[in-house]
Design an enzyme around this catalytic site. Sequence first.
Site, PDB file in Angstrom:
ATOM      1  CG  HIS A 208      -9.275   1.768   4.094  1.00  0.00           C
ATOM      2  ND1 HIS A 208      -9.206   3.113   4.289  1.00  0.00           N
ATOM      3  CD2 HIS A 208      -8.005   1.347   3.925  1.00  0.00           C
ATOM      4  CE1 HIS A 208      -7.950   3.497   4.232  1.00  0.00           C
ATOM      5  NE2 HIS A 208      -7.188   2.455   4.023  1.00  0.00           N
TER       6      HIS A 208
HETATM    7  C1  UD1 Z   1      -4.291  -0.713   1.057  1.00  0.00           C
HETATM    8  C2  UD1 Z   1      -3.080  -0.179   1.814  1.00  0.00           C
HETATM    9  C3  UD1 Z   1      -3.504   0.992   2.691  1.00  0.00           C
HETATM   10  C4  UD1 Z   1      -4.237   2.037   1.896  1.00  0.00           C
HETATM   11  C5  UD1 Z   1      -5.407   1.377   1.183  1.00  0.00           C
HETATM   12  C6  UD1 Z   1      -6.200   2.356   0.352  1.00  0.00           C
HETATM   13  C7  UD1 Z   1      -1.365  -1.796   2.497  1.00  0.00           C
HETATM   14  C8  UD1 Z   1      -0.834  -2.561   3.643  1.00  0.00           C
HETATM   15  N1  UD1 Z   1      -2.535  -1.189   2.695  1.00  0.00           N
HETATM   16  O1  UD1 Z   1      -5.195  -1.237   2.021  1.00  0.00           O
HETATM   17  O2  UD1 Z   1      -2.358   1.564   3.266  1.00  0.00           O
HETATM   18  O3  UD1 Z   1      -4.698   3.039   2.765  1.00  0.00           O
HETATM   19  O4  UD1 Z   1      -4.887   0.351   0.337  1.00  0.00           O
HETATM   20  O5  UD1 Z   1      -7.307   1.751  -0.218  1.00  0.00           O
HETATM   21  O6  UD1 Z   1      -0.731  -1.750   1.469  1.00  0.00           O
HETATM   22  N2  UD1 Z   1      -9.911  -5.538  -2.655  1.00  0.00           N
HETATM   23  C9  UD1 Z   1     -10.750  -5.620  -3.739  1.00  0.00           C
HETATM   24  N3  UD1 Z   1     -10.403  -4.933  -4.867  1.00  0.00           N
HETATM   25  C10 UD1 Z   1      -9.276  -4.185  -4.948  1.00  0.00           C
HETATM   26  C11 UD1 Z   1      -8.418  -4.128  -3.837  1.00  0.00           C
HETATM   27  C12 UD1 Z   1      -8.764  -4.790  -2.696  1.00  0.00           C
HETATM   28  O7  UD1 Z   1     -11.789  -6.274  -3.694  1.00  0.00           O
HETATM   29  O8  UD1 Z   1      -9.017  -3.573  -6.008  1.00  0.00           O
HETATM   30  C13 UD1 Z   1     -10.289  -6.248  -1.406  1.00  0.00           C
HETATM   31  C14 UD1 Z   1      -9.630  -7.601  -1.289  1.00  0.00           C
HETATM   32  O9  UD1 Z   1     -10.526  -8.469  -0.714  1.00  0.00           O
HETATM   33  C15 UD1 Z   1      -8.485  -7.366  -0.331  1.00  0.00           C
HETATM   34  C16 UD1 Z   1      -9.021  -6.251   0.533  1.00  0.00           C
HETATM   35  O10 UD1 Z   1      -9.886  -5.483  -0.305  1.00  0.00           O
HETATM   36  O11 UD1 Z   1      -8.161  -8.525   0.389  1.00  0.00           O
HETATM   37  C17 UD1 Z   1      -7.941  -5.363   1.071  1.00  0.00           C
HETATM   38  O12 UD1 Z   1      -7.062  -4.911   0.032  1.00  0.00           O
HETATM   39  P1  UD1 Z   1      -5.494  -4.666   0.324  1.00  0.00           P
HETATM   40  O13 UD1 Z   1      -4.829  -4.129  -0.868  1.00  0.00           O
HETATM   41  O14 UD1 Z   1      -4.926  -5.854   0.980  1.00  0.00           O
HETATM   42  O15 UD1 Z   1      -5.493  -3.561   1.446  1.00  0.00           O
HETATM   43  P2  UD1 Z   1      -6.360  -2.248   1.616  1.00  0.00           P
HETATM   44  O16 UD1 Z   1      -7.209  -2.423   2.811  1.00  0.00           O
HETATM   45  O17 UD1 Z   1      -7.009  -1.792   0.355  1.00  0.00           O
END
Ligand code: UD1
Length: 370
Positions: A208
């Site tokens: 991820h």
């Molecule tokens: C976040 C953390 C990372 C951790 C990871 C575990 C930061 C900078 N990153 O990264 O350290 O290892 O979580 O999963 O805080 N999305 C969904 N549903 C959700 C959450 C996210 O669809 O419940 C999608 C969204 O499009 C979002 C993307 O995933 O833009 C990324 O989510 P985000 O929370 O920004 O970062 P992660 O890559 O999950």
Amino acid sequence: MQPQGPILTIVGARPNFMKAAPIHRAFEAAGIEHHIIHTGQHYDDAMSKVFFDDLGMPKPVEYLGVGSGSHAEQTAAVMVGLEKVFLARKPALVNVVGDVNSTMAAAIVAAKLQIPVAHTEAGLRSRDWSMPEEVNRAVTDVLSDLLLTPSADADENLLAEGKPKERIVRVGNVMIDTLFMNLERAKLKDVPKELKLEHGQYSVVTLHRPSNVDDKETFVRISDVLLEIAERLPVVFPVHPRTRKQMESFGLLARWEGHPNVRLVEPLGYVEFLSLTSRARLVLTDSGGLQEETTALGIPCLTLRENTERPITVEQGTNVVVGTDPNRIRDEAKKAMSDEKRTSRVPDLWDGKTSQRIVGAISAFLRTRA
Ligand code: UD1
């Protein structure tokens, strides 16, 4: 002695939940008022709610629902939300865990309101400033009054940065408390069997990190070699929402879905995932926590990153940092699939009792300030 005000632990994203669960339980056992605040950085049921259910955590007393956005948007939304919560609840101390955006945002807000901050999992450093988590870790540690570390390398990093020795307490790895507590339940479930896989005869893949999945060339390169490995060892790939989006936009999803040796599944709950990893032959990942969990379980792990903030998993555990070079990944996978076992041991204080030590350290800290 009861502190003046509650202790609040802030969670936001998936890797925070398994750290907060044992901490909450240990505070409850000690009779100290403790609440969980959820920023809502992760909001899908599969990324959030399932962990509260699985880990027997109480509902958070506040849910901010900040959701996704750019780093600035997400961090700012957490800060605005938490400032109101801290002003209303007047915590004696704010405990932040891990290294996600919510961790850093909470530390900044608390520090500016002059509320003491404890950081659980302090001192880890990859020295890779292109990683958002490295920024979060460094900022959080500068602002923390109490630095609760998982391993000796973390203590050394903090001391080298000039953090006062008296702020650092080595407590061990709190995520391993959750792992040991749930291992039996996980073994009672047979997720491999449900996926028609034999114990010890499959690999688990998770990806991820933006550096791996946001760049088409890199993601295609990694996919090619993983699909090649799948020819010899079936692979289960629980797909993070960010990763699924990128697989779709890079045209990779059909290749993965069409491969007979691949099980592409939705993100799994904690116990289901542990049921899977604890019986895997090999794990290939870019996650931080999984490097630690595989070390605690004695399962070989290849980390598809150029560096790790968790070097103890390489020095003592089962982890090999392989980067994204296909030749390196292929060679190390071959080695891990052979019968020749690397010797590994579970690091000191990864013993299932870290949450008690955290409660002890926070209580002692608050007594000195009373
Ligand atoms: C976040 C953390 C990372 C951790 C990871 C575990 C930061 C900078 N990153 O990264 O350290 O290892 O979580 O999963 O805080 N999305 C969904 N549903 C959700 C959450 C996210 O669809 O419940 C999608 C969204 O499009 C979002 C993307 O995933 O833009 C990324 O989510 P985000 O929370 O920004 O970062 P992660 O890559 O999950």
